[in-house]
Motif scaffolding. Sequence first.
Motif, PDB file in Angstrom:
ATOM      1  N   TYR A 177      -8.477   3.382  -2.287  1.00 50.55           N
ATOM      2  CA  TYR A 177      -8.099   3.468  -3.527  1.00 50.55           C
ATOM      3  C   TYR A 177      -8.532   1.715  -4.358  1.00 50.55           C
ATOM      4  O   TYR A 177      -8.336   1.475  -5.333  1.00 50.55           O
ATOM      5  CB  TYR A 177      -6.612   3.277  -3.385  1.00 50.55           C
ATOM      6  CG  TYR A 177      -5.717   2.468  -2.404  1.00 50.55           C
ATOM      7  CD1 TYR A 177      -5.658   0.969  -3.452  1.00 50.55           C
ATOM      8  CD2 TYR A 177      -5.981   2.133  -0.382  1.00 50.55           C
ATOM      9  CE1 TYR A 177      -4.810  -0.390  -2.173  1.00 50.55           C
ATOM     10  CE2 TYR A 177      -5.368   0.797   0.008  1.00 50.55           C
ATOM     11  CZ  TYR A 177      -4.703  -0.611  -0.970  1.00 50.55           C
ATOM     12  OH  TYR A 177      -4.392  -0.957  -0.321  1.00 50.55           O
TER      13      TYR A 177
ATOM     14  N   GLU B  95       0.911  -1.579   0.219  1.00 54.35           N
ATOM     15  CA  GLU B  95       0.155  -0.055  -0.079  1.00 54.35           C
ATOM     16  C   GLU B  95       0.689   1.126  -0.027  1.00 54.35           C
ATOM     17  O   GLU B  95       0.831   2.234  -1.022  1.00 54.35           O
ATOM     18  CB  GLU B  95      -0.461   0.166   1.277  1.00 54.35           C
ATOM     19  CG  GLU B  95      -2.331  -1.089   1.122  1.00 54.35           C
ATOM     20  CD  GLU B  95      -2.765  -0.912   2.355  1.00 54.35           C
ATOM     21  OE1 GLU B  95      -2.035  -1.484   3.711  1.00 54.35           O
ATOM     22  OE2 GLU B  95      -3.813  -1.133   2.778  1.00 54.35           O
TER      23      GLU B  95
ATOM     24  N   ALA C  91       0.321   7.067  -9.488  1.00 55.98           N
ATOM     25  CA  ALA C  91      -0.603   6.081  -9.622  1.00 55.98           C
ATOM     26  C   ALA C  91      -2.152   5.361 -10.371  1.00 55.98           C
ATOM     27  O   ALA C  91      -1.428   4.080 -11.355  1.00 55.98           O
ATOM     28  CB  ALA C  91      -0.863   5.659  -8.035  1.00 55.98           C
TER      29      ALA C  91
ATOM     30  N   ILE D  76      -2.292  -5.997  -4.157  1.00 62.58           N
ATOM     31  CA  ILE D  76      -1.472  -5.464  -2.917  1.00 62.58           C
ATOM     32  C   ILE D  76      -0.905  -6.474  -1.714  1.00 62.58           C
ATOM     33  O   ILE D  76      -0.934  -7.338  -0.945  1.00 62.58           O
ATOM     34  CB  ILE D  76      -2.322  -4.732  -2.386  1.00 62.58           C
ATOM     35  CG1 ILE D  76      -4.243  -4.026  -3.378  1.00 62.58           C
ATOM     36  CG2 ILE D  76      -2.195  -3.836  -1.320  1.00 62.58           C
ATOM     37  CD1 ILE D  76      -3.035  -2.741  -3.675  1.00 62.58           C
TER      38      ILE D  76
ATOM     39  N   LEU E 201      -1.557   2.314 -13.343  1.00 72.50           N
ATOM     40  CA  LEU E 201      -2.368   0.881 -12.789  1.00 72.50           C
ATOM     41  C   LEU E 201      -2.830   0.938 -14.219  1.00 72.50           C
ATOM     42  O   LEU E 201      -3.555  -0.286 -14.052  1.00 72.50           O
ATOM     43  CB  LEU E 201      -2.818   0.985 -11.738  1.00 72.50           C
ATOM     44  CG  LEU E 201      -2.059   1.063 -10.024  1.00 72.50           C
ATOM     45  CD1 LEU E 201      -2.731   1.753  -8.872  1.00 72.50           C
ATOM     46  CD2 LEU E 201      -1.127   0.648 -10.721  1.00 72.50           C
TER      47      LEU E 201
ATOM     48  N   LEU F  29       2.186   1.516  -3.049  1.00 69.64           N
ATOM     49  CA  LEU F  29       1.421   2.592  -4.077  1.00 69.64           C
ATOM     50  C   LEU F  29       1.015   4.368  -4.138  1.00 69.64           C
ATOM     51  O   LEU F  29       0.879   4.646  -4.820  1.00 69.64           O
ATOM     52  CB  LEU F  29      -0.493   1.530  -3.595  1.00 69.64           C
ATOM     53  CG  LEU F  29      -0.741   1.695  -4.773  1.00 69.64           C
ATOM     54  CD1 LEU F  29      -0.335   1.122  -6.118  1.00 69.64           C
ATOM     55  CD2 LEU F  29      -2.223   0.680  -4.178  1.00 69.64           C
TER      56      LEU F  29
END
Length: 279
Positions: free
Chosen positions: A190, A152, A162, A178, A166, A155
């Motif tokens: 998120y 996390e 991000a 994750i 992604l 990220l």
Amino acid sequence: AKRAGRNTYRYYTGSMTEAAQYRLALDNRLRRALERNEFQLWYQPLYRLSDQRLVGLEALVRLDQPDLPPVGPAIFIPMLEETGQIIALGDWVTREACRQGRAWLDAGLDFGRIAINLSPVEARRGGTDERLRAALAASGLPPDRLELEITESGLMEQGEHAEGFLRSLQAQGVQLAIDDFGTGYSSLAYLKRFPVGKLKIDRSFINDLPGDANDAQLVSTMVTLGRSLGISVLAEGVESSEQLAFLTALGCEAAQGYLFSPPRPAAEAAAWLPRCDAP
Ligand code: C2E
Ligand code: CA
Ligand code: CA
Ligand code: CA
């Protein structure tokens, strides 16, 4: 270079603390390993609980130089992150995992997906997208055979980039997992915003199952969360059959841990893989 390294080491012995000497020696060792290609990738199996089928492999880096005592990634990854050499290692890991995956497919062996770990430092540096694309193209590994594990905090390091990063992974077909889920400092927002394919529940929540009532409640909540968002949930660090029974009863989708197998070299991992038709 080796000789110079040694002289340097001797020269400083008198004035450096033991910790500083250790760090210098380790740094020299890691530089040599990168130059001479002395890292290895080992693989740990990921199993689906409903039918106990292998659904993936996590690639984990190892450093075993014949003339030196082994040192684990928990020690050397942080060091590589500090010096920036993690970029070079990450690049090697990506290319090697893709190469190995392609070789297994060519041999008719079905590993499901290969997962590789992305360091927060790599994530911050950017360019991961292009490096993945290049490694996939060079190896001929289908992108939907690759999974990227990121924590996390890794990220969050990506900040505003991000989402684009992604989406681009998703467009390529690379799945995002994750890692160490539940340990990071972040809001869960998120999960709605980003195309997350898998949550890997950190081993610290699995350790004391099924006895620890708090952990049992937390894990149950994480499994429910994943299910309600359509995100696959995997439990890390499963070591006992009691833990496995508990997770299976909860409806947790998949698991990995010493109960199934510790990470093993590629040649041994091949023995776990069912046969498939080479695409
Ligand atoms: P991680 O990504 O959370 O990987 C899982 C770690 O848990 C691995 O340790 C694995 O061997 C260990 N493990 C698996 N099952 C069990 C179990 O049942 N019980 C216990 N006690 N441990 C289990 P490993 O290989 O020493 O890796 C440590 C960490 O180093 C990884 O944690 C990851 O953060 C990092 N790492 C490893 N390989 C790479 C890599 O190629 N790139 C990057 N950036 N980081 C890596
Ligand atoms: Ca991982
Ligand atoms: Ca993990
Ligand atoms: Ca606990």
